[in-house]
Scaffold this active site. Structure first.
Site, mmCIF file in Angstrom:
data_model
loop_
_atom_site.group_PDB
_atom_site.id
_atom_site.type_symbol
_atom_site.label_atom_id
_atom_site.label_comp_id
_atom_site.label_asym_id
_atom_site.label_seq_id
_atom_site.Cartn_x
_atom_site.Cartn_y
_atom_site.Cartn_z
ATOM 1 N N LYS A 102 -39.475 45.774 -5.447
ATOM 2 C CA LYS A 102 -38.874 45.484 -4.147
ATOM 3 C C LYS A 102 -39.740 46.023 -3.003
ATOM 4 C CE LYS A 102 -34.309 44.488 -5.768
ATOM 5 N NZ LYS A 102 -32.868 44.768 -5.779
ATOM 6 N N ARG A 155 -33.162 47.159 -14.421
ATOM 7 C CA ARG A 155 -33.519 45.736 -14.405
ATOM 8 C C ARG A 155 -34.946 45.643 -13.879
ATOM 9 N NH1 ARG A 155 -33.623 41.494 -10.832
ATOM 10 N NH2 ARG A 155 -32.923 39.448 -11.617
#
Length: 280
Positions: free
Chosen positions: A217, A256
């Site tokens: 991210k 994840r």
């Protein structure tokens, strides 16, 4: 195939990401065709993924939603092809997609909206008796970053996740079947993400299994950098592995990730340092 139970060693499960989208921020549509997605999923399993998360809708900031029919076309053959290897999660906000993916072999629903995007999601999950990951969410990708306003980001996220838990339980979902995701990067700026990580124990203290999705991210691309020298997504895996080691120390049930091999290596090192696992 049943969902893996929580490990007793403090090591989180590794959830490998299989994006069947043309516009993912992390891999640019590299696995868009069913054949490519299936091959990628098999590779992640070989690298040590405990479960796979298959999604047909990009949730990057500004992404446009595909039609239901297109999302189904993307995910169903991939779920069906991978569910005999490891447990498969379907990453969707639509109850219709979730229902057909469960029929195809999925054993977990990963709803980034926590049931807010589709009021029928809770009833579906309750009827099927499967777990659901409820992520903290304040709106669709097109405008979610405009909603990144908090008095205390951790207290606000915990309170809003608590509301999602009660809504899902009221719909008939077993309380122990509600897993939580603090939603790093979703309606959150970089400093919000870091505060959530620093106080991750407050999310775990809610008493639910926690799934953490920090992988590649933007805030990891910026750490130690300026906006002009930000790391591109494919160069954020080392920073992702560092957050995985942190997650392993804070009672996270699963991470994840896109880079399964690097994540497994990082967790193996943590096990060795703790006197667990093979060291020779």
């Amino acid at each position: 195939m049943t969902l893996p139970s929580a490990r007793t060693t403090g090591r989180p499960l590794v959830m490998g990401v299989v994006n069947v989208t043309p516009d993912s921020f992390s891999d640019g549509g590299a696995w868009f065709t069913p054949e490519a997605a299936l091959a990628h999923g098999r590779e992640l399993v070989a690298q040590g993924a405990d479960l796979l998360d298959v999604g047909g809708e990009s949730t990057r900031p500004g992404a446009e939603r595909p039609s239901t029919e297109e999302e189904l076309r993307r995910v169903l053959p991939v779920v069906a092809g991978l569910s005999s290897l490891v447990p498969v999660s379907v990453d969707t906000m639509r109850s219709e997609v979730a229902a057909l993916a469960l029929d195809a072999g999925a054993t977990l629903v990963n709803d980034v909206s926590g049931g807010l995007a589709d009021p029928q999601m809770g009833a579906l999950v309750a009827e099927r008796g499967v777990p659901i990951v409820a992520m903290h969410w304040r709106g669709h990708s097109a405008d979610m970053q405009s909603r990144a306003q908090y008095d205390d980001v951790v207290a606000d996220v915990v309170a809003e996740l608590g509301e999602r838990v009660e809504a899902l339980v009221a719909a008939g979902v077993a309380r122990e079947d509600v897993l939580l995701d603090p939603g790093l990067g979703f309606a959150k700026l970089a400093h919000h993400n870091w505060e959530l990580l620093r106080r991750l124990d407050e999310v775990s203290a809610m008493g639910h299994r926690v799934v953490l999705g920090a992988s590649r991210k933007k805030f990891l691309g910026l750490v130690g950098r300026t906006p002009q020298t930000e790391r591109p997504p494919l160069e954020r895996d080392v920073a992702t592995a560092a957050t995985t080691l942190y997650a392993a120390q804070h009672d996270v049930w699963a991470v994840r990730v896109h880079d399964v091999a690097g994540t497994v290596d990082a967790l193996d090192v943590a096990d060795a340092l703790a006197g667990r696992g093979a060291t020779s």
